[in-house]
Enzyme design. Structure first.
Site, mmCIF file in Angstrom:
data_model
loop_
_atom_site.group_PDB
_atom_site.id
_atom_site.type_symbol
_atom_site.label_atom_id
_atom_site.label_comp_id
_atom_site.label_asym_id
_atom_site.label_seq_id
_atom_site.Cartn_x
_atom_site.Cartn_y
_atom_site.Cartn_z
ATOM 1 N N ASP A 95 0.839 -1.200 0.000
ATOM 2 C CA ASP A 95 0.000 0.000 0.000
ATOM 3 C C ASP A 95 0.875 1.251 0.000
ATOM 4 O O ASP A 95 1.847 1.349 0.753
ATOM 5 C CB ASP A 95 -0.898 -0.024 1.236
ATOM 6 C CG ASP A 95 -1.806 1.183 1.316
ATOM 7 O OD1 ASP A 95 -2.738 1.266 0.506
ATOM 8 O OD2 ASP A 95 -1.572 2.046 2.181
ATOM 9 N N GLU A 136 13.587 -15.757 -1.084
ATOM 10 C CA GLU A 136 13.756 -16.930 -0.228
ATOM 11 C C GLU A 136 12.584 -17.903 -0.367
ATOM 12 O O GLU A 136 12.669 -19.048 0.108
ATOM 13 C CB GLU A 136 13.874 -16.495 1.236
ATOM 14 C CG GLU A 136 15.057 -15.576 1.521
ATOM 15 C CD GLU A 136 14.980 -14.970 2.921
ATOM 16 O OE1 GLU A 136 14.139 -15.443 3.723
ATOM 17 O OE2 GLU A 136 15.731 -14.019 3.209
#
Length: 548
Positions: A211, A252
């Site tokens: 956001d 990851e």
């Protein structure tokens, strides 16, 4: 999913924005929740979307409809529990649907433990260093530290009261006073949000929508802004350092995606966020804000494709979201463009015209290369609710501008699912048990127009002329046709006011002119947004064609 496998699923996905508190109410309290989402998930499977983006579901006082987050690692009790979220993520995955959640990193709620600690902390303390606390200017420090204005209206600074009762320092909030801005120069803030990302990735979330992604970093001098100045907290180099670190975290976890909400009209500045080690995609607001005009739309499409090609990122296409007037209404006005600074509900709206254009826009948008975002309710043809009674309004924009800006409540009204009277199946009827075995005890949090009885899922399902069935058909074809989704397009010759382009052996033609036009050579009409007149495409109509 459009022939895309593995970690690249997001390059051509159809992503459904689900505004939790307005989607479906499972326990009858008038507010949407995760139980309601789980009960209605089969409808999204039928719709044919590839992923769901959930608006904030965290504990929040809801000063800004959940974008004031009090705890980034939990679920608001009004929505459910972490166990409910885990179950929902698992159910989505079982249906082949990816999950994306909102992270709100620019600010938190004033109820967040960090800000509560800052309020009791001394000036210059470690607790206050996580935010932007500054002494005021003028005699007694009675003036804000600078002239910055809140995006929601009014000053961007609020003064706190010291423990001894005297006026104290001021803190920065680019949005509502209940949303204090984090200081992203502070290493604790950076480490905290990297940990939040891992928390949700570990729970199986497939993506993060960021956001207000361009607002995080501020000029530490906090200079005044002149009338023509670009705000000094936008597009600084250190915000790119933040997203490089986030991209490393996402790396990851195979297949995870970072999506930025960045209200920038300048394509060059926007493209900076799409370098291979930063965000994967950004929202295409120039397209959303563009008027229903063939020349302007082609310019936006061409510029979008050009800067995404340089970045090696897929374009995104969106017509509506939780912050903007619904496009059925926008397309029914004399001025069909949109800007956050000029929500104009004084214009008359021709809903028949707006709906016809919205149907055409859906086919145009879903045929473009890249990923497409749908905002809940657009598949039903919902319009902007402009006549919400003042006493029912919730949006801080409306309050902070004294009603000068009507705010965003009108696009957030709860969905109509069934029946002929409100709550239209959004909540269980009074005296009847919902998914949580609870009868309705309150009306929907925003009032629904009685006219929406004609737009319920129940009424539209199975009707080949309905907006819902148009969306189902388009999404089904979009998934089945190898030419659609990620890839390229080539423009086709077309009369003035007409957009025509090819995607492999499929072409899309959208007539934005005031007169019917002849369709190009084709072997079949796969889908049309409205009735065709033999081989003529009427005004404000689009078609997908099989072409030689």
């Amino acid at each position: 999913m459009h022939g895309i496998t593995g970690g690249d699923w997001w390059r051509g996905a159809a992503i459904y924005e689900l505004y939790v508190q307005s989607f479906a109410d499972g326990n009858g309290d008038g507010l949407g929740d995760l139980a309601g989402v789980r009960a209605r998930l089969p409808e999204l499977v039928k719709l044919g979307i590839d992923a769901i983006w959930f608006t904030p579901w965290y504990p929040s006082p809801k000063s800004d409809a959940g974008y004031d987050v009090a705890d980034y690692r939990s679920i608001d009790p009004a929505f459910g529990t972490l166990a409910d979220a885990d179950a929902l993520i698992a159910e989505c995955h079982a249906h082949g649907i990816k999950t994306i959640i909102d992270i709100v990193p620019n600010h938190c709620s004033d109820r967040h433990p960090w800000f509560q600690a800052a309020l009791v902390g001394a000036p210059g303390s470690a607790e206050r260093a996580r935010f932007w606390f500054r002494p005021g200017r003028g005699p007694g420090g009675d003036l804000p530290p600078n002239n910055w204005r809140s995006i929601f209206g009014g000053p961007a600074w609020t003064r706190v009261t010291a423990p001894d009762g005297r006026p104290g320092e001021w803190y920065l909030h680019l949005f509502a006073p209940e949303q204090p801005d984090f200081n992203w120069a502070n290493p604790e803030v950076r480490a905290e949000f990297e940990a939040v990302l891992r928390f949700w990735f570990d729970r199986g979330v497939d993506g993060i929508r960021i956001d207000s992604a361009a607002l995080l970093t501020k000029d530490p001098r906090l200079p005044d802004i002149g009338p023509d100045d670009q705000a000094p907290y936008t597009d600084r180099d250190d915000v790119h350092d933040i997203y490089r670190a986030w991209r490393a975290v996402a790396g990851e976890y195979p297949g995870r995606v970072l999506i930025g909400e960045i209200w920038l009209a300048d394509a060059g500045r926007l493209a900076r966020y799409l370098s291979p080690d930063e965000l994967h995609t950004v929202f295409n607001f120039p397209y959303l804000c563009c008027p229903w005009d063939a020349v302007r739309l082609r310019e936006v499409i061409d510029s979008t494709l050009a800067f995404h090609a340089v970045a090696g990122a897929p374009p995104t296409w969106v017509l509506s979201n939780h912050d903007v007037d619904r496009h059925v209404s926008r397309y029914g006005r004399a001025d069909t463009s949109f800007g956050l600074d000029r929500r104009d509900h004084s214009q008359p709206v021709d809903l028949e015209l707006g709906t016809r254009r919205a149907r055409a826009a859906a086919l145009l948008t879903m045929a473009l290369p890249g990923s497409v975002y749908l905002y809940q309710g657009e598949e039903l043809g919902l319009w902007e609710v402009e006549d919400i009674p003042d006493e029912r309004r919730q949006d801080p924009i409306w309050y902070r501008t004294g009603g000068a800006d009507p705010g965003r409540d009108g696009c957030r009204v709860p969905l109509p699912w069934a029946n002929l009277e409100p709550p239209f199946g959004f909540s269980p009827p009074a005296g009847a048990a919902g998914p949580a075995n609870t009868a309705a005890t309150a009306p929907p949090w925003l009032p629904q127009p009685k006219e929406w009885r004609e737009l319920t899922v129940e009424l539209q399902a199975g009707d080949p002329e309905s907006m819902l069935e148009l969306y189902r058909a388009a999404l089904r074809l979009r998934r089945a046709e190898p030419a659609l989704g990620d890839g390229t397009l080539h423009w086709l010759p077309a009369p003035a006011g007409v957009l025509a382009f090819g995607r492999g052996d499929l072409s899309c033609v959208a007539n934005l002119s005031p007169v019917p036009v002849a369709l190009p050579a084709h072997t079949a009409v796969l889908l049309a947004s409205g009735p065709l007149d033999d081989d003529l495409l009427p005004p404000d109509t689009a078609a997908w064609l099989r072409t030689p």
